[in-house]
Scaffold this motif. Structure first.
Motif, PDB file in Angstrom:
ATOM      1  N   THR A  17      47.917  32.148  21.487  1.00  0.00           N
ATOM      2  CA  THR A  17      48.691  32.979  22.410  1.00  0.00           C
ATOM      3  C   THR A  17      47.547  32.967  23.458  1.00  0.00           C
ATOM      4  OG1 THR A  17      47.607  34.998  21.594  1.00  0.00           O
ATOM      5  CG2 THR A  17      49.865  34.319  20.715  1.00  0.00           C
ATOM      6  N   VAL A  18      48.127  33.412  24.841  1.00  0.00           N
ATOM      7  CA  VAL A  18      47.304  33.252  25.968  1.00  0.00           C
ATOM      8  C   VAL A  18      48.024  34.493  26.771  1.00  0.00           C
ATOM      9  CG1 VAL A  18      46.831  31.965  28.146  1.00  0.00           C
ATOM     10  CG2 VAL A  18      47.488  30.855  26.127  1.00  0.00           C
ATOM     11  N   ASP A  19      46.887  35.115  27.318  1.00  0.00           N
ATOM     12  CA  ASP A  19      47.100  36.534  28.005  1.00  0.00           C
ATOM     13  C   ASP A  19      47.530  36.063  29.527  1.00  0.00           C
ATOM     14  OD1 ASP A  19      44.883  36.623  29.745  1.00  0.00           O
ATOM     15  OD2 ASP A  19      43.401  36.965  28.185  1.00  0.00           O
ATOM     16  N   LYS A  20      48.115  37.111  30.104  1.00  0.00           N
ATOM     17  CA  LYS A  20      48.491  36.860  31.435  1.00  0.00           C
ATOM     18  C   LYS A  20      47.712  36.275  32.411  1.00  0.00           C
ATOM     19  CE  LYS A  20      52.755  39.941  31.243  1.00  0.00           C
ATOM     20  NZ  LYS A  20      53.356  40.851  31.898  1.00  0.00           N
ATOM     21  N   VAL A  21      46.490  36.959  32.518  1.00  0.00           N
ATOM     22  CA  VAL A  21      45.508  36.704  33.636  1.00  0.00           C
ATOM     23  C   VAL A  21      45.192  34.985  33.195  1.00  0.00           C
ATOM     24  CG1 VAL A  21      43.251  37.089  34.410  1.00  0.00           C
ATOM     25  CG2 VAL A  21      44.762  38.728  34.083  1.00  0.00           C
ATOM     26  N   THR A  22      44.738  34.673  32.096  1.00  0.00           N
ATOM     27  CA  THR A  22      44.685  33.119  31.528  1.00  0.00           C
ATOM     28  C   THR A  22      45.589  32.367  31.855  1.00  0.00           C
ATOM     29  OG1 THR A  22      43.352  33.995  29.651  1.00  0.00           O
ATOM     30  CG2 THR A  22      43.682  31.612  29.919  1.00  0.00           C
ATOM     31  N   GLY A  23      46.827  32.952  31.944  1.00  0.00           N
ATOM     32  CA  GLY A  23      48.116  32.022  32.278  1.00  0.00           C
ATOM     33  C   GLY A  23      47.821  31.636  33.948  1.00  0.00           C
ATOM     34  N   VAL A  24      47.550  32.896  34.696  1.00  0.00           N
ATOM     35  CA  VAL A  24      47.443  32.654  36.064  1.00  0.00           C
ATOM     36  C   VAL A  24      46.441  31.655  36.327  1.00  0.00           C
ATOM     37  CG1 VAL A  24      46.612  33.895  38.217  1.00  0.00           C
ATOM     38  CG2 VAL A  24      48.446  35.034  36.503  1.00  0.00           C
ATOM     39  N   TYR A  25      45.417  31.468  35.542  1.00  0.00           N
ATOM     40  CA  TYR A  25      44.359  30.640  35.837  1.00  0.00           C
ATOM     41  C   TYR A  25      44.892  29.135  35.536  1.00  0.00           C
ATOM     42  CZ  TYR A  25      40.525  27.510  34.579  1.00  0.00           C
ATOM     43  OH  TYR A  25      39.623  26.407  34.617  1.00  0.00           O
ATOM     44  N   HIS A  26      45.829  28.971  34.386  1.00  0.00           N
ATOM     45  CA  HIS A  26      46.414  27.499  34.161  1.00  0.00           C
ATOM     46  C   HIS A  26      47.524  27.411  34.944  1.00  0.00           C
ATOM     47  CE1 HIS A  26      43.904  26.493  30.668  1.00  0.00           C
ATOM     48  NE2 HIS A  26      44.037  27.730  30.370  1.00  0.00           N
ATOM     49  N   ALA A  27      47.847  28.245  35.863  1.00  0.00           N
ATOM     50  CA  ALA A  27      49.020  28.028  36.715  1.00  0.00           C
ATOM     51  C   ALA A  27      48.177  27.537  38.087  1.00  0.00           C
ATOM     52  CB  ALA A  27      49.932  29.298  37.231  1.00  0.00           C
ATOM     53  N   GLY A  28      46.892  27.618  38.118  1.00  0.00           N
ATOM     54  CA  GLY A  28      46.149  27.359  39.264  1.00  0.00           C
ATOM     55  C   GLY A  28      46.395  28.463  40.851  1.00  0.00           C
ATOM     56  N   SER A  29      47.040  29.424  40.301  1.00  0.00           N
ATOM     57  CA  SER A  29      47.521  30.523  41.512  1.00  0.00           C
ATOM     58  C   SER A  29      46.251  31.155  42.221  1.00  0.00           C
ATOM     59  CB  SER A  29      48.446  31.222  40.955  1.00  0.00           C
ATOM     60  OG  SER A  29      49.461  31.821  42.004  1.00  0.00           O
ATOM     61  N   VAL A  30      46.255  30.854  43.483  1.00  0.00           N
ATOM     62  CA  VAL A  30      45.188  31.647  44.212  1.00  0.00           C
ATOM     63  C   VAL A  30      45.856  32.219  45.760  1.00  0.00           C
ATOM     64  CG1 VAL A  30      43.151  30.775  43.274  1.00  0.00           C
ATOM     65  CG2 VAL A  30      44.316  29.587  45.153  1.00  0.00           C
ATOM     66  N   HIS A  31      45.499  33.207  46.042  1.00  0.00           N
ATOM     67  CA  HIS A  31      45.720  33.742  47.465  1.00  0.00           C
ATOM     68  C   HIS A  31      44.494  34.197  47.855  1.00  0.00           C
ATOM     69  CE1 HIS A  31      49.740  33.862  45.439  1.00  0.00           C
ATOM     70  NE2 HIS A  31      50.368  33.804  46.580  1.00  0.00           N
ATOM     71  N   ASP A  32      44.427  34.208  49.318  1.00  0.00           N
ATOM     72  CA  ASP A  32      43.316  34.669  50.055  1.00  0.00           C
ATOM     73  C   ASP A  32      43.523  36.399  49.863  1.00  0.00           C
ATOM     74  OD1 ASP A  32      41.513  35.579  51.913  1.00  0.00           O
ATOM     75  OD2 ASP A  32      42.352  34.559  53.433  1.00  0.00           O
ATOM     76  N   GLU A  33      42.242  36.917  49.546  1.00  0.00           N
ATOM     77  CA  GLU A  33      42.476  38.520  49.293  1.00  0.00           C
ATOM     78  C   GLU A  33      42.635  39.058  50.513  1.00  0.00           C
ATOM     79  OE1 GLU A  33      42.218  40.308  46.434  1.00  0.00           O
ATOM     80  OE2 GLU A  33      41.883  38.574  44.806  1.00  0.00           O
ATOM     81  N   ASN A  34      42.012  38.475  51.670  1.00  0.00           N
ATOM     82  CA  ASN A  34      41.791  39.097  52.850  1.00  0.00           C
ATOM     83  C   ASN A  34      42.978  38.694  53.637  1.00  0.00           C
ATOM     84  OD1 ASN A  34      40.561  40.645  54.927  1.00  0.00           O
ATOM     85  ND2 ASN A  34      39.937  38.983  55.959  1.00  0.00           N
ATOM     86  N   GLN A  35      44.038  39.369  53.236  1.00  0.00           N
ATOM     87  CA  GLN A  35      45.429  39.371  54.032  1.00  0.00           C
ATOM     88  C   GLN A  35      46.303  40.429  53.389  1.00  0.00           C
ATOM     89  OE1 GLN A  35      48.173  36.089  53.036  1.00  0.00           O
ATOM     90  NE2 GLN A  35      47.206  35.994  51.150  1.00  0.00           N
TER      91      GLN A  35
ATOM     92  N   ASP B 287      48.870  32.732  53.839  1.00  0.00           N
ATOM     93  CA  ASP B 287      47.896  31.851  53.618  1.00  0.00           C
ATOM     94  C   ASP B 287      48.477  30.534  52.923  1.00  0.00           C
ATOM     95  OD1 ASP B 287      48.282  32.965  51.079  1.00  0.00           O
ATOM     96  OD2 ASP B 287      46.067  32.689  50.532  1.00  0.00           O
ATOM     97  N   ASN B 288      49.745  30.558  52.616  1.00  0.00           N
ATOM     98  CA  ASN B 288      50.125  29.235  52.043  1.00  0.00           C
ATOM     99  C   ASN B 288      49.755  29.365  50.453  1.00  0.00           C
ATOM    100  OD1 ASN B 288      50.341  28.414  54.440  1.00  0.00           O
ATOM    101  ND2 ASN B 288      48.622  27.335  54.336  1.00  0.00           N
ATOM    102  N   GLY B 289      49.194  30.318  49.975  1.00  0.00           N
ATOM    103  CA  GLY B 289      48.976  30.671  48.586  1.00  0.00           C
ATOM    104  C   GLY B 289      49.932  30.425  47.468  1.00  0.00           C
ATOM    105  N   GLY B 290      49.673  30.604  46.424  1.00  0.00           N
ATOM    106  CA  GLY B 290      50.598  30.209  45.275  1.00  0.00           C
ATOM    107  C   GLY B 290      49.960  29.300  44.176  1.00  0.00           C
ATOM    108  N   PRO B 291      50.981  29.056  43.291  1.00  0.00           N
ATOM    109  CA  PRO B 291      50.546  28.196  42.201  1.00  0.00           C
ATOM    110  C   PRO B 291      50.105  26.673  42.593  1.00  0.00           C
ATOM    111  CG  PRO B 291      52.774  28.445  42.084  1.00  0.00           C
ATOM    112  CD  PRO B 291      52.505  29.469  43.226  1.00  0.00           C
ATOM    113  N   LYS B 292      49.662  26.032  41.911  1.00  0.00           N
ATOM    114  CA  LYS B 292      49.516  24.457  41.791  1.00  0.00           C
ATOM    115  C   LYS B 292      50.214  23.839  40.502  1.00  0.00           C
ATOM    116  CE  LYS B 292      45.882  22.137  44.511  1.00  0.00           C
ATOM    117  NZ  LYS B 292      46.937  21.458  45.175  1.00  0.00           N
TER     118      LYS B 292
END
Ligand code: SF4
Length: 549
Positions: free
Chosen positions: A448-466, A540-545
């Motif tokens: 099993t994988v927790d949600k935050v680890t799932g986000v890491y594996h989705a490659g999702s990032v957004h600029d925090e300064n927006q 910032d065009n963020g989101g998953p990869k």
């Protein structure tokens, strides 16, 4: 505010399979007529690269691809992982997996192929550029934030403003988003498109039924040799879902050592504690999955909503200056768990009709309504009509009885009792209750994988300064009414741990939005019972990869 304007003949919002097929067919027709050079075609995509925000199971019925590209579509390079081989459907209880004696007809996939849809659209993009040359501009990292309207005529789309500070004020590098003024705008944004939603509301384009959704959570795993054979397909029904909730799972063997697994949970089951991500993790603890995954490695993960309503949930998909295609137009066949072929076919029809509109110099509904006429004469209607009451039947009867009633309706051509069978929105279906109730998921190291680890594996990032791209119209509601009546279900239904009630001054709580985690699945925009959450495009065009998903 002064904005740049850019003219285009045709603007496609979203670079998914439907819009890429539409642009491709449009280019083919204009080229045949010797008119391609006279037109400007633009595709805007919110992801950093085409394919980054594309997530699907996926088994593709190749019939539309054959029509678009020809019988040699694979020889021309369309990426395929495996032909569908051995198929099994299981009914699960907590401790058993019972093989069904036969494959229900809608789930027979012989002749279809297992693909990564993100790879397929990446390839389609190359073909569109090769076919259309300088007449097409594919603009990545260009999220469209609004629809441009003149009365009931769509005149284009506005790109997102850049350079706003966290509080929404204009920062030093502020740039207002340009207006792309187009004669015809095509909305192919996938499930719960943010501009499609605005358009449907403003022009009152809603279908006979509202749209209903499921949230799909997908993972790709590398597994030890000998566990699966490339092309092997499983579907499961039952555990861990309650009878009141529609949904099910898949396992597609992309190779002898790589599998796509996923679970789709409908959002109209009524349980305030429904957590599609957690349900997926719980499902993975079944012996059937544990035996498959043990000793393997999680490669990628992600989540996305699936528009399940079908034919009666389709918005009016044509009008002056616009068309709506693919998932945005509710063209997914939920009984078959397939929407790629219908998306591509809808795009091909759109491309043909748009070419006619340009050649006839008429972008009004007088010409664009041919889209609906041809869609209704195509295999899309034939498929969707037969299952037009599918989800409504499950919603009314629960899963166990629903299977038999839906099977009977399928055998009878789709009609059962009255037609159309109505359905409520997912948000309206949610019962008041305690979203924090424990639904008993065991955490198992390596499985099993927790949600935050799932986000890491989705490659999702957004600029925090927006500014947060997730808007809550009344944040006080979270700590008061919603907390009392539902126990903050957003903390459960969001698969990326974006919504978090944290301690506030005194004894209180307040909502914290961890927007940088967002994987753009749109569940919150759909399932929030008060309708106060709105998903918008981030600046910032963020989101998953999701490339490879
Ligand atoms: Fe999905 Fe909304 Fe969570 Fe983003 S914030 S991951 S769109 S539920």
């Amino acid at each position: 505010m002064e904005r740049d304007t850019m003219p285009a003949d045709v603007l496609f919002v979203g670079a998914g399979p439907a819009n890429l097929a539409a642009a491709w067919r449009l280019g083919q027709v204009l080229k045949e007529k010797g008119k391609l050079d006279e037109h400007v075609i633009m595709i805007v995509e919110k992801g950093r690269e085409v394919g980054d925000h594309i997530l699907s199971g996926a088994i593709m019925d190749p019939k539309a691809m054959v029509e678009l590209v020809g019988d040699d579509w694979q020889a021309k390079g369309c990426p395929v992982d495996a032909d569908v081989g051995d198929e099994t459907v299981y009914t699960l209880t907590e401790s058993k997996a019972r093989k069904m004696a036969f494959i229900p007809p809608p789930l027979k996939n012989h002749g279809s192929v297992i693909v990564s849809l993100s790879h397929v659209v990446r390839w389609m993009r190359e073909q569109v550029e090769a076919e259309l040359g300088d007449s097409v501009m594919i603009a990545e990292e260009q999220p469209a934030s609004d629809v441009l309207l003149d009365g009931d005529t769509v005149t284009g789309a506005r790109l997102v403003d850049r350079g706003r500070e966290k509080d929404g004020s204009e920062g030093g590098g502020f740039e207002p988003g340009a207006d792309i003024e187009a004669r015809i705008t095509v909305f192919g944004e996938g499930s719960r498109g943010s501009l499609t939603k605005v358009l449907v509301d403003k022009l009152n384009l809603g279908g006979v039924n509202p749209q209903v959704y499921g949230t799909g959570v997908k993972e790709i795993w590398d597994v030890p040799p000998g566990r699966v054979k490339a092309g092997q397909v499983w579907h499961t029904a039952g555990w861990p879902l309650e009878n009141s909730t529609y949904g099910g799972s898949w396992m597609y063997a992309m190779s002898d050592t790589r599998v796509s697994i996923g679970f789709v949970t409908a959002l109209d089951g009524g349980d305030a504690a429904c957590d599609p991500y957690e349900i997926m993790q719980k499902w993975k603890t079944h012996d059937l999955l544990r035996t498959l995954l043990e000793g393997g490695t999680l490669v990628k993960s992600g989540a996305k909503t699936v528009p399940e309503g079908g034919w009666w949930s389709r918005p009016r998909s044509h009008g002056n200056g616009f068309l709506i295609v693919g998932d945005s137009g509710s063209l997914l066949n939920i009984a078959r768990l397939k929407g790629i072929h219908t998306a591509i076919k809808s795009g091909m029809i759109a491309g043909q009709v748009i070419a006619e509109a340009l050649l006839e110099d008429d972008a009004t509904d007088q010409v664009l309504k041919r889209y609906e006429e041809r869609l209704s004469a195509s295999f899309i209607k034939e498929e969707l009509w037969r299952v037009r009451n599918w989800r409504q039947i499950f919603s009314r009867n629960g899963f166990s009885k629903g299977r038999f009633v839906a099977g009977l309706a399928w055998a009878l051509g789709g009609k059962i009792l009255k037609d159309p069978v109505p359905i409520h929105t997912d948000a309206a279906a949610m019962q008041k209750g305690d979203a924090q109730a424990n639904r008993g998921v065991r955490v198992e190291e390596g499985l099993t994988v927790d949600k935050v680890t799932g986000v890491y594996h989705a490659g999702s990032v957004h600029d925090e300064n927006q500014p947060s791209h997730l808007l809550i119209a009344d944040p006080n509601l979270c700590a008061t009414k919603c907390r009392e009546e539902y126990g903050n279900p957003c903390e459960r239904f969001c698969p990326a741990a974006v919504y978090e009630m944290v301690d506030a001054a005194g004894d209180g709580k307040k909502m914290q939005i961890n927007f940088s985690n967002c994987v753009h699945c749109k569940t919150c925009d759909i399932a929030d019972p008060y309708g106060v959450i709105t998903w918008t495009v981030p600046q910032d065009n963020g989101g998953p990869k999701y490339l490879g998903m």
